[in-house]
Design a protein around this motif. Sequence first.
Motif, PDB file in Angstrom:
ATOM      1  N   VAL A  11       0.847  -1.189   0.000  1.00  0.00           N
ATOM      2  CA  VAL A  11       0.000   0.000   0.000  1.00  0.00           C
ATOM      3  C   VAL A  11       0.882   1.238   0.000  1.00  0.00           C
ATOM      4  N   ARG A  12       0.334   2.333  -0.559  1.00  0.00           N
ATOM      5  CA  ARG A  12       1.081   3.591  -0.593  1.00  0.00           C
ATOM      6  C   ARG A  12       0.399   4.689   0.217  1.00  0.00           C
ATOM      7  N   TRP A  13      -0.954   4.701   0.242  1.00  0.00           N
ATOM      8  CA  TRP A  13      -1.665   5.795   0.922  1.00  0.00           C
ATOM      9  C   TRP A  13      -1.575   5.591   2.430  1.00  0.00           C
ATOM     10  N   VAL A  14      -0.530   6.135   2.998  1.00  0.00           N
ATOM     11  CA  VAL A  14      -0.327   6.146   4.447  1.00  0.00           C
ATOM     12  C   VAL A  14       0.325   7.482   4.784  1.00  0.00           C
ATOM     13  N   GLY A  15      -0.287   8.255   5.647  1.00  0.00           N
ATOM     14  CA  GLY A  15       0.279   9.551   5.995  1.00  0.00           C
ATOM     15  C   GLY A  15      -0.792  10.521   6.408  1.00  0.00           C
ATOM     16  N   GLY A  16      -0.578  11.812   6.154  1.00  0.00           N
ATOM     17  CA  GLY A  16      -1.553  12.805   6.552  1.00  0.00           C
ATOM     18  C   GLY A  16      -1.034  14.205   6.397  1.00  0.00           C
ATOM     19  N   THR A  17      -1.695  15.133   7.056  1.00  0.00           N
ATOM     20  CA  THR A  17      -1.318  16.540   6.982  1.00  0.00           C
ATOM     21  C   THR A  17      -1.552  17.195   8.327  1.00  0.00           C
ATOM     22  N   THR A  18      -0.821  18.263   8.606  1.00  0.00           N
ATOM     23  CA  THR A  18      -0.923  18.922   9.903  1.00  0.00           C
ATOM     24  C   THR A  18      -0.614  20.403   9.772  1.00  0.00           C
ATOM     25  N   ASP A  19      -1.251  21.200  10.645  1.00  0.00           N
ATOM     26  CA  ASP A  19      -0.908  22.618  10.735  1.00  0.00           C
ATOM     27  C   ASP A  19       0.041  22.872  11.898  1.00  0.00           C
ATOM     28  N   GLY A  20       0.534  21.809  12.501  1.00  0.00           N
ATOM     29  CA  GLY A  20       1.433  21.920  13.640  1.00  0.00           C
ATOM     30  C   GLY A  20       0.729  21.844  14.974  1.00  0.00           C
TER      31      GLY A  20
ATOM     32  N   ILE B  59      -8.445  21.877   7.216  1.00  0.00           N
ATOM     33  CA  ILE B  59      -8.794  23.294   7.157  1.00  0.00           C
ATOM     34  C   ILE B  59      -9.111  23.755   8.569  1.00  0.00           C
ATOM     35  N   ARG B  60      -8.479  24.859   8.950  1.00  0.00           N
ATOM     36  CA  ARG B  60      -8.710  25.387  10.284  1.00  0.00           C
ATOM     37  C   ARG B  60      -9.061  26.864  10.185  1.00  0.00           C
ATOM     38  N   GLU B  61     -10.282  27.197  10.567  1.00  0.00           N
ATOM     39  CA  GLU B  61     -10.775  28.562  10.507  1.00  0.00           C
ATOM     40  C   GLU B  61     -10.561  29.252  11.849  1.00  0.00           C
ATOM     41  N   SER B  62     -10.113  30.495  11.785  1.00  0.00           N
ATOM     42  CA  SER B  62      -9.882  31.266  12.997  1.00  0.00           C
ATOM     43  C   SER B  62     -10.153  32.732  12.691  1.00  0.00           C
ATOM     44  N   GLY B  63     -11.268  33.236  13.185  1.00  0.00           N
ATOM     45  CA  GLY B  63     -11.620  34.621  12.920  1.00  0.00           C
ATOM     46  C   GLY B  63     -11.884  34.864  11.445  1.00  0.00           C
ATOM     47  N   THR B  64     -11.112  35.778  10.865  1.00  0.00           N
ATOM     48  CA  THR B  64     -11.329  36.168   9.466  1.00  0.00           C
ATOM     49  C   THR B  64     -10.390  35.458   8.503  1.00  0.00           C
ATOM     50  N   THR B  65      -9.640  34.482   9.007  1.00  0.00           N
ATOM     51  CA  THR B  65      -8.731  33.742   8.127  1.00  0.00           C
ATOM     52  C   THR B  65      -8.913  32.238   8.325  1.00  0.00           C
ATOM     53  N   ALA B  66      -8.360  31.511   7.395  1.00  0.00           N
ATOM     54  CA  ALA B  66      -8.340  30.045   7.500  1.00  0.00           C
ATOM     55  C   ALA B  66      -7.013  29.547   6.951  1.00  0.00           C
ATOM     56  N   THR B  67      -6.509  28.472   7.555  1.00  0.00           N
ATOM     57  CA  THR B  67      -5.300  27.819   7.072  1.00  0.00           C
ATOM     58  C   THR B  67      -5.693  26.499   6.432  1.00  0.00           C
ATOM     59  N   ILE B  68      -5.223  26.300   5.217  1.00  0.00           N
ATOM     60  CA  ILE B  68      -5.521  25.076   4.478  1.00  0.00           C
ATOM     61  C   ILE B  68      -4.224  24.294   4.326  1.00  0.00           C
ATOM     62  N   CYS B  69      -4.248  23.038   4.749  1.00  0.00           N
ATOM     63  CA  CYS B  69      -3.067  22.174   4.677  1.00  0.00           C
ATOM     64  C   CYS B  69      -3.405  20.937   3.847  1.00  0.00           C
ATOM     65  N   VAL B  70      -2.520  20.599   2.903  1.00  0.00           N
ATOM     66  CA  VAL B  70      -2.767  19.492   1.995  1.00  0.00           C
ATOM     67  C   VAL B  70      -1.493  18.678   1.831  1.00  0.00           C
ATOM     68  N   SER B  71      -1.638  17.358   1.777  1.00  0.00           N
ATOM     69  CA  SER B  71      -0.504  16.501   1.428  1.00  0.00           C
ATOM     70  C   SER B  71      -0.967  15.454   0.433  1.00  0.00           C
ATOM     71  N   GLY B  72       0.000  14.857  -0.244  1.00  0.00           N
ATOM     72  CA  GLY B  72      -0.273  13.772  -1.186  1.00  0.00           C
ATOM     73  C   GLY B  72       0.347  12.480  -0.702  1.00  0.00           C
ATOM     74  N   PRO B  73      -0.339  11.723   0.148  1.00  0.00           N
ATOM     75  CA  PRO B  73       0.255  10.514   0.724  1.00  0.00           C
ATOM     76  C   PRO B  73       0.650   9.449  -0.286  1.00  0.00           C
ATOM     77  N   LEU B  74       0.088   9.494  -1.503  1.00  0.00           N
ATOM     78  CA  LEU B  74       0.506   8.512  -2.511  1.00  0.00           C
ATOM     79  C   LEU B  74       1.947   8.724  -2.956  1.00  0.00           C
ATOM     80  N   ARG B  75       2.456   9.940  -2.791  1.00  0.00           N
ATOM     81  CA  ARG B  75       3.852  10.269  -3.119  1.00  0.00           C
ATOM     82  C   ARG B  75       4.170  10.043  -4.593  1.00  0.00           C
ATOM     83  N   ASP B  76       3.186  10.205  -5.437  1.00  0.00           N
ATOM     84  CA  ASP B  76       3.437  10.029  -6.870  1.00  0.00           C
ATOM     85  C   ASP B  76       3.742  11.353  -7.566  1.00  0.00           C
TER      86      ASP B  76
END
Length: 813
Positions: free
Chosen positions: A526-535, A745-762
């Motif tokens: 399998v390849r799809w193993v992983g994730g994404t984080t805003d810290g 996606i994390r919304e805070s007040g008037t902004t939002a942070t969007i975090c994306v990763s590609g766990p397939l690594r292709d």
Amino acid sequence: MPSSAPTPPPFASRRGLLRAALGAAVVAPLAIPAAATAAHAADAYDTLRLTWRDLLLGTNVVPTAEPFASKLAALGATAGDLRSAMAPANGSLWPDLPYADPEPDTDAESYTYSGNLNTSYNRLRTLTEAYSQPGTGLTGDSTLRAEILAGLDHLHDQAYNANQVRYGNWYNWQIGIPQALLDIDVLLYDVLGANRVAAHCAAVDHFVPDSAVASYTGTSTGANRVDLCRVLALRGVVGKSSAKLSRARDALSPVFPYVTSGDGLHADGSFIQHTYVPYAASYGAVMLGGLSMLFALLKGSAWEVTDSGRQVVFDSVEKAYAPFLFNGLAMDAVAGRAISRGVQRTDTRGVRQDDHLRGHGIIACVALLARSASAAEKARWDGMVKGWIARDHYSPLLADPALGVAALARLKAVQDGTAPASPEPSGHRLFPGMDRAVHRRAGWAASLSMASNRITYYENGNGENLRAWHSGSGMLYWWGDDFANGQYSDHFWPTVDPYRLPGTTVSRKPLADGEGGTWGAARPDVRWVGGTTDGTYAAVGQYLKGLSSTLLAKKSWFFLDDAVVCLGAGIHGRDGAGVESVVENRNLGGTGVHAFTVDGAAQPTTLGWSATLTGARWAHLAGFAGYVFPGGATALKALRQARTGAWSDINKGAETSPYTRRYLTLWLDHGTDPTWAAYSYVLMPGATQAETAARAADTGWLTVLANANEQQGVRVPALGFTGVNFWLAGTVGDVTAGAPASVLIRESGTTATICVSGPLRDGAPIDLTWNRPVPAVVSKDATVQVLSTGSALTLRITPGTLAATHRAVVSLG
């Protein structure tokens, strides 16, 4: 023993050689070897030798004060036992450690014999330290010194010499034995004589030639390379060879650069050994320890390590090691087969390992490495070390029986220093290079262990770690700030049901010891193993294929402030066996009562109690955690039981004594050969019963947006959090992904942070649409392209092949 191993000559009696050596030994006047001073340093090599002596024995050791007095007394007692048992004979120095057999039956015997030889040298090293340290009761004992020299001569003449052909495990001949031998040579240098020094150097040159570090491949990478360099460096010190010292220093350089696959440090903080095994807490600790010693040894000399790449090692303290240290313990998720070494049978008094003791060793390495670091790094690390010392209530660090006096002295100096103790940090760290994640919040920490075609389910080898089959199948470890710190330390691995590791989804199909092969061979396709984080928060997923089974599952974890939301879908199997998802398997220790409550009703505390809790909305285990089941649990089962096991059940070289521990186990039973089953639950470490009940009653806190084979996602409005794992392209809620991806996606007040990763690594581009009004993109990574803003946001992410997180910050309309 292989036919290449010569048959040693017979002896008249078991102690004949020892008596003869004592009679012939030249006994120097009684002296405390630790009193050696710089006055003995006739040249640069002698200076290095005295430096190494200090590194081995420690400085500022007050033998009559704690924590040293009891440690030195224990060292003396251990050495006394070993001394009494030593009985030179044909093929052994200790009766329980034969290293010669003229007719070996199997390769395993050859491994045993070479291991026994290694242990014999390390026992001599223990005797030498007891002779060299103050306050052991054997300090400067001239008779003991003569016995050690006789033992050295015995082992040299029979086994470790320039004419011997090695057998069994290469490690013993190239690392284990020569390191012990050269340490002894440093400590006894003034009484060895030129002939012994020359003979020992010739033996080391025979087994560890310069060619051992000629190429950075095979058994000469990562921690093994550092160990080999230590041997070459000490060979240079003892034999006064500038060429050997230069070779050792230069051969360290390939260890420093980051790697993108296989052994070594990765830029994301991962550490891999044996190509497929996360190993920061074992081999990584060895590498850090070896480098900290070598940097300290060579500092200020003509052979100082000046390669600018060494900064990677300094950076690794906070990138690769500290994330896996919590309250003094080192997380088992990155300890490989070392988790099975609870109590070893290597010495008369035994050698114990657990997550705390492994953590203490790494912390001691950090304290030493700080001596070679910048002033700013040293200040930060001293604060971290001081904090770990203060917080390890379960296994006090300065009372660790496995720490040597020198390490203890360095840690005591930090404890007594002026640096303020640092608290445990909060935040989330993903390690895509080794399929691991670590989450830290106020009051608790967790780690997640997964497997892919890059990372093994588990490692076994040399008869070790035979039943950790499912530890890479989504095992979710967690600890509290001042509770639950002994979960995995207190004989967990030999007593836990290996089919019910917490967090995992498994088939109950019976597996053989060592199933799947040795040295990390067992890896899912399998390849799809992983994730994404805003810290701070994270979305993590694992496409699971069972070890030696037909099991399939999609598993997701969403790590938040006080909880981990756990989803499973597409659970399918055709093994003719039951399939389970394990919510919890808490080690309750040997005594005590831990109340278990389900939907407000107290459950029995008697051992052997079991129940099916279908429809349960929440459960609480006193002193540990709360568990919430959105919409009510389907086929939730619970069991209290006492389980008995021995370390030798999972490690052939370990203690055979049985241990019994009590467990409270919760699992979701998917039945035999399930078809696309699913689950959802929320883990709340440290939650009270009232907090757990309140969370279950707050039906608006969590929305499960999707829990299917194609996508899994949740929204937590109170946190402004949306997390989705797209196993396939599609739409979940307001988010559309044009390719497999992990999105946060994390919304805070008037902004939002969007975090994306590609766990397939292709490396394939990921087009992401958020169906929300977004007037503008405030900032973004270079890998993020803005395709449109306004009534909806569309981004194109070029993810690369390392599964890194790519970010954009947007304003909200």
